[in-house]
Design a protein around this motif. Structure first.
Motif, mmCIF file in Angstrom:
data_model
loop_
_atom_site.group_PDB
_atom_site.id
_atom_site.type_symbol
_atom_site.label_atom_id
_atom_site.label_comp_id
_atom_site.label_asym_id
_atom_site.label_seq_id
_atom_site.Cartn_x
_atom_site.Cartn_y
_atom_site.Cartn_z
ATOM 1 N N LEU A 301 0.846 -1.191 0.000
ATOM 2 C CA LEU A 301 0.000 0.000 0.000
ATOM 3 C C LEU A 301 0.882 1.241 0.000
ATOM 4 O O LEU A 301 1.791 1.361 0.815
ATOM 5 N N ARG A 303 1.654 4.562 1.088
ATOM 6 C CA ARG A 303 1.182 5.370 2.212
ATOM 7 C C ARG A 303 1.853 6.740 2.273
ATOM 8 O O ARG A 303 1.587 7.524 3.172
ATOM 9 N N GLY A 304 2.775 6.999 1.355
ATOM 10 C CA GLY A 304 3.441 8.299 1.347
ATOM 11 C C GLY A 304 2.454 9.402 0.992
ATOM 12 O O GLY A 304 1.347 9.142 0.515
ATOM 13 N N ASN A 305 2.822 10.631 1.243
ATOM 14 C CA ASN A 305 1.941 11.753 0.922
ATOM 15 C C ASN A 305 2.228 12.234 -0.498
ATOM 16 O O ASN A 305 2.916 13.225 -0.719
ATOM 17 N N SER A 306 1.700 11.503 -1.458
ATOM 18 C CA SER A 306 1.978 11.829 -2.856
ATOM 19 C C SER A 306 0.725 11.618 -3.671
ATOM 20 O O SER A 306 -0.318 11.238 -3.151
ATOM 21 N N LYS A 307 0.826 11.858 -4.958
ATOM 22 C CA LYS A 307 -0.336 11.615 -5.806
ATOM 23 C C LYS A 307 -0.666 10.124 -5.884
ATOM 24 O O LYS A 307 -1.715 9.748 -6.378
ATOM 25 N N TYR A 308 0.231 9.289 -5.414
ATOM 26 C CA TYR A 308 0.011 7.842 -5.489
ATOM 27 C C TYR A 308 -0.579 7.265 -4.203
ATOM 28 O O TYR A 308 -0.869 6.074 -4.145
ATOM 29 N N THR A 309 -0.733 8.095 -3.181
ATOM 30 C CA THR A 309 -1.225 7.601 -1.889
ATOM 31 C C THR A 309 -2.474 6.746 -2.062
ATOM 32 O O THR A 309 -3.377 7.126 -2.797
ATOM 33 N N GLY A 310 -2.499 5.625 -1.385
ATOM 34 C CA GLY A 310 -3.669 4.760 -1.438
ATOM 35 C C GLY A 310 -3.606 3.718 -2.530
ATOM 36 O O GLY A 310 -4.436 2.814 -2.577
ATOM 37 N N LEU A 312 -2.686 0.415 -4.322
ATOM 38 C CA LEU A 312 -2.527 -0.905 -3.713
ATOM 39 C C LEU A 312 -2.235 -1.922 -4.810
ATOM 40 O O LEU A 312 -3.004 -2.037 -5.769
ATOM 41 N N GLN A 340 -0.589 -1.151 -10.171
ATOM 42 C CA GLN A 340 -2.044 -1.242 -10.056
ATOM 43 C C GLN A 340 -2.735 -0.770 -11.337
ATOM 44 O O GLN A 340 -3.688 -1.400 -11.807
ATOM 45 N N LYS A 391 -1.953 5.044 -19.358
ATOM 46 C CA LYS A 391 -3.293 5.114 -19.932
ATOM 47 C C LYS A 391 -3.224 5.464 -21.425
ATOM 48 O O LYS A 391 -3.974 4.911 -22.232
ATOM 49 N N GLY B 141 -6.154 2.862 5.173
ATOM 50 C CA GLY B 141 -5.442 3.537 4.079
ATOM 51 C C GLY B 141 -5.932 3.100 2.717
ATOM 52 O O GLY B 141 -5.677 3.753 1.716
ATOM 53 N N MET B 142 -6.650 1.987 2.674
ATOM 54 C CA MET B 142 -7.130 1.500 1.375
ATOM 55 C C MET B 142 -8.407 2.202 0.945
ATOM 56 O O MET B 142 -9.206 2.625 1.773
ATOM 57 N N ASP B 146 -10.779 -1.681 -2.792
ATOM 58 C CA ASP B 146 -9.749 -2.605 -2.300
ATOM 59 C C ASP B 146 -10.108 -3.150 -0.927
ATOM 60 O O ASP B 146 -9.845 -4.315 -0.627
ATOM 61 N N LYS B 391 -9.096 14.011 -4.454
ATOM 62 C CA LYS B 391 -8.100 13.295 -3.656
ATOM 63 C C LYS B 391 -7.470 14.226 -2.610
ATOM 64 O O LYS B 391 -7.250 13.818 -1.467
ATOM 65 N N TYR B 395 -7.900 13.345 1.449
ATOM 66 C CA TYR B 395 -6.713 13.144 2.290
ATOM 67 C C TYR B 395 -6.419 14.367 3.159
ATOM 68 O O TYR B 395 -5.397 14.427 3.805
ATOM 69 N N ARG B 397 -5.359 17.260 2.484
ATOM 70 C CA ARG B 397 -3.996 17.706 2.200
ATOM 71 C C ARG B 397 -3.850 19.214 2.355
ATOM 72 O O ARG B 397 -4.754 19.969 2.020
#
Lengths: 629, 629
Positions: A301, A303-310, A312, A340, A391, B141-142, B146, B391, B395, B397
């Motif tokens: 998962l 968990r960092g604070n980025s655009k990818y957070t969450g 999985l 993912q 994409k 976090g999910m 998921d 997002k 979060y 943010r």
């Protein structure tokens, strides 16, 4: 009479005629080919001409688990998918695990053959003996997660197991995969073959039990196997805890973790950002395949604070490479997100990552311009561009998407201007995560494997993990590598791809007992009486049939080679610094390899060898080819 | 003795003490409150003080389906969730459908009460009589998709039904929802209450059957109801085929489809981009709730060539508004994508869309600057900014995310500088998709509903669909609207929120027989003997208890109002041009409404009214409040 292991049935679905047929599985085929890749390649060779268009109606998809799949045999819940690959034009054989493979056995089938082409989008629903072809127009366009959810909803059967394509397969990307849950038939563009047939998904639900021929013997063989696994320091705790991503540390130490499309191997220390320790910190759960006590697949998962957070996913080592070192990225969360997205879009993480890394080098070399990229700064390390491109590629969108959609080889052919030198593939299949310049038998396998640059068809664990089986080898030398590669390929095929057991048993855990273990397990479950040598011969037999298929598809000795970078550029830094594989060395290894295989120096199986393997009849195919030339 | 409909059990799970208790459901409560919102508000009123912190340990989550849920009664598979809302501070009652609600009945429970707060993330697993609290650290976090997949995998139970929160609930967004499959307990920030309790999910699997007291009578009542539904021109084919998005056309024609945070209602013709016809073209499948023959929920796939391609969701009319007109967006694919993202992140599409539209107006007015938005051009119509913000918000943010995370009211309080005038909410709950200036009873319901600006607590179908029940009303006038609003609120509560049946039956299909139908269905299933008037009284009883709770929470007549824009700015264009609700008109309507309710002019229920409703005991709460003042 087959007494166990096999369900005895082959299910054949023709999408052109909508006809569904059940045939018997012959004991002879079971004995000579075991299952999985053996079944797939045998049927492909018998039924599909080598020179057809892989995306045409004549191609077939042959799904085959093995005799152990669906029993309590550990690590045997796998399935081979065989087809003619649109990415390589050669045999496309791709394996997957999870729960879909065993469900086909539970439904009563050893093989599922899909042929023809549907006019409109459909999916196949297999529910034990009831098999139907259903409309899929409304599902067409959905990602693989939504597709699986919707089909379960539509069938009112939450327990069905589904393999499906995403947009990449629909758009005939030659890198398209087939996804079931979090597992992929990833490589060789098999998803595009499904797409070309307008087949969105296959749903399977079964309630049968896989019979065991000799229960006492099976339990004994199983206990022996489990004890050997338990004794392996590689499987427990290492592999069980860390999964394949730990290999980042292994290959980094060997100086063969590829970096920036192989131009700077060793310069950056990827073990910090995406090595075993960093990777383990993102693990949240193990998701084992059916019946696997190891559970190497580690769900991660972001968990960092980025655009990818969450995000999985469960990226494997090869995905750490393709979205990591290969693209100059050492951002773990972006790798999890890319993995993912690839699963949802149904595209192979390896091929697409390598292709993006290749495009990055072309961009830095000026062979791709800012105009080509529509303003995207496609330099190495740009993880946002990497993730956003996925994409575009899966939908074959105008611009970079369409340009990269069919993989490295076609991208280099389209760009031209000397780009071929940096196009990291063999026969169109993108390189795996081991620089062959620092592991030469591993490299020779890339050059000679029937599927292209495929580490899994003859993994040189002797060079990567230093295991002295059948004897010690120096990874930098070329001596004996021809014979070793043949042994690795045949053993791998015999103990992994056909039975169908997990490759890690052969490569990492039990290479010393792999053949014997396979014989014991297969004999006890099936009632067959195969010696370890018989098992080995099955691997050799399958490799020979595959080679003949490839010859009829037009491949020659010229194709058993490397991109120019491997042949001319020494590794620049690290523990493998200075090493490369010269053309001369490659030729020496190839000669030795063909000789070990009793093939001609053009790499053509002899009639004697084929007859020795009991498949003399296929020599006709080579002869007819010579005549037509 | 309850003879049917009810399972007779209340399940109470205390997350602080980890104690799980099963209590009996009393026949008296069943008779006086029916189920759903009735049960929820009764228990909330009895067990939770009005003045507590909604995100503190004392708050409770009370899930309750109705007596018809899980039977073959059509359109009754719903469930109310009652809690003190962190968004409004008032009663937070939110309804959802799908399959989760009936599964709780199948497991044997009429009510599930969750109290306390777990130290670490957990989820609750209900499997008939076996109820366990399980660790959820790894799931924390999910996203909601998921989460559901992982819990099914972990429990090895694909048929379990799961309600869960996403990142928005974990981050205590006051707009957080609770998601089960594609359904939401959407409004009033109920997801934040789950988040505050460290409760990630509730999994339910049941195998029991809901008993029917009088089978013949039930079948007869059911046939009558189905026949009435079939005869309704609104349900078939319209609603069944188009779902709620068709209402875009209805309200656009009435000039009350809100546009750009209510500043330009009617200027843009949204029926072209996101009206019924355009919406229908994206429909791919109907996903009915359990036992529903209508199936209004229309799954939509974004098939355009945009960044949203492949997005899949089932946005309702209100989401067409919140991500459409409210934000000045008329791009259907971006609405589908935004809806899917909200479901995955677990955030209410209505509140978050309205809040983004509000921020857009603040940006255009200069109350939010480019510095505040970190360079984002947050003008109306910018659908990319809208989608990307979700997002950030879920979060919480730094920057816009944190600023918008708790909804419109808190955003306006944070910004100040006169922004309150444009903050479209009542009591903190964001406006639904009907401009009250052109539908005044509908508006009065916003002002007086116990949950805030909530169209579903007293939908004025007389004004929106022109139905003359109980008699015709002019939507622009204020005469009789006080009494009408009371009637709408009590009938809606009695026939929809408590039994728990689908609101569309009351509003669109069967308003003329709603009370009688409810009595027939409930009596036959339960063996109770309620008259249509008894049913109506239940609605009135529940509205009174809820009002008393809100009074103890600190609400007064001052809170039964509108944002200044509604009170001072006439609608600028369209068929409702020139209309607004002056403070004087609002006061007239309020006086009439309180009078119709037999409340004081301060909006406080009298002891006589409460005693008439059999709930005289709660008058103590008001009295003790007066004393403490």
């Amino acid at each position: 009479m087959l007494k166990g292991g096999y369900m005895g049935k082959v299910l054949r679905v023709n999408l052109s005629t909508q006809k569904i047929r059940v045939e018997d599985l012959s004991e002879e085929i079971a004995k000579d080919f075991l299952g999985g890749a053996g079944f797939g390649i045998k049927y492909l060779s018998d039924e599909v001409p080598g020179n057809i268009d892989p995306l045409g109606e004549e191609n077939k998809l042959i799904f085959a688990p093995g005799p152990l799949s669906g029993t309590s045999a550990p690590c045997a819940s796998r399935m081979a998918l065989t087809t003619k690959s649109p990415l390589t034009g050669a045999v496309g054989m791709s394996l997957s695990g999870g729960h879909f493979p065993v469900e086909l056995k539970f439904a009563g089938y050893d093989i599922l053959i899909i042929e023809g082409k549907s006019e409109k989008p459909v999916y196949i629903n297999i529910n034990d003996d009831k098999v139907t072809i259903r409309k899929a127009e409304k599902i067409w366009g959905m990602d693989t997660v939504d597709t699986q959810l919707l089909i379960k909803h539509e069938l009112k059967e939450q327990n069905t197991r589904i393999a499906c394509i995403g947009p990449a397969g629909e758009n005939l990307s030659k890198m398209a995969s087939i996804i079931n849950e979090r597992r992929a038939f990833g490589r060789k563009g098999v998803g595009a073959v499904m797409g070309s047939k307008n087949l969105k998904a296959i749903a399977v639900r079964g309630t049968k039990v896989v019979p065991i021929a000799k229960k006492d013997e099976f339990n004994k063989a199983r206990s022996t196997m489990l004890a050997a696994m338990k004794a392996s320091p590689v499987l427990y705790p290492e592999f069980s805890k860390l999964g394949t991503p730990m290999v980042v540390d292994v290959t980094s130490a060997l100086g063969i973790f590829p970096s920036e499309n192989y131009r700077t191997t060793g310069e950056k220390d990827y073990t910090k950002g995406i090595g075993a320790e960093a990777s383990e910190a993102t693990n949240i759960a193990s998701e084992p395949c059916y019946g696997c006590p190891v559970g190497c697949s580690q769900l991660k998962l972001a968990r960092g604070n980025s655009k990818y957070t969450g995000a999985l996913s469960d990226p494997e080592y090869e995905t750490f490479y393709s979205f990591g070192g290969q693209t100059g990225v050492d951002n773990l969360d972006s790798i999890i997100a890319a993995d993912q997205i690839c699963d949802r879009l149904g595209i192979d993480t390896m091929s697409v990552g390598v292709t993006i890394g290749f495009a990055m080098e072309l961009f830095e070399n000026g062979l791709l311009t800012l105009e080509d990229t529509k303003g995207i700064d496609l330099k190495f390390g740009n993880h946002e561009a990497m993730v956003d491109l996925l994409k575009e590629i899966a939908y074959r969108r105008e611009g970079l998407g369409a340009l990269l959609c069919d993989g490295t080889k076609i991208l280099s052919e389209t760009i031209g201007r000397g780009s071929e030198k940096y196009a990291m593939h063999v026969k169109g299949l993108e390189f795996p995560a081991y620089d062959p310049r620092g592991a030469k038998a591993h490299g020779l396998n890339y050059a000679t494997s029937y599927t292209g640059a495929d580490h899994n068809r003859g993994y040189a664990f002797q060079e990567i993990f230093g295991m002295p089986i059948p004897k010690p080898y120096d990874r930098f030398t070329i001596e004996g590598k021809g014979a070793l590669t043949k042994w690795n390929q045949d053993t791998r095929c015999a103990t992994t791809d056909c039975p169908t057991m997990c490759g890690f048993l052969m490569d990492m855990a039990l290479p010393d007992i792999a053949l014997e273990n396979t014989a014991n397990m297969v004999n006890s479950v099936s009632g067959l009486n195969l010696t370890p040598d018989d098992i080995f011969k099955i691997g050799e037999r399958v490799n020979n049939i595959a080679k003949v298929f490839n010859i009829t598809a037009g491949f020659t000795r010229e194709d058993d080679t490397f991109p120019e970078r491997i042949l001319t550029e020494p590794i620049k830094e690290g523990t493998a610094k200075g090493h490369y594989i010269s053309s001369e060395d490659l030729n020496t290894m190839l000669d030795e390899y063909y000789e070990a295989r009793s093939w001609t120096l053009e790499g053509i199986p002899t009639i004697e060898k084929l007859e020795e393997l009991g498949i003399g009849y296929i020599h006709e195919k080579i002869k007819s080819l010579e005549v037509s030339e």
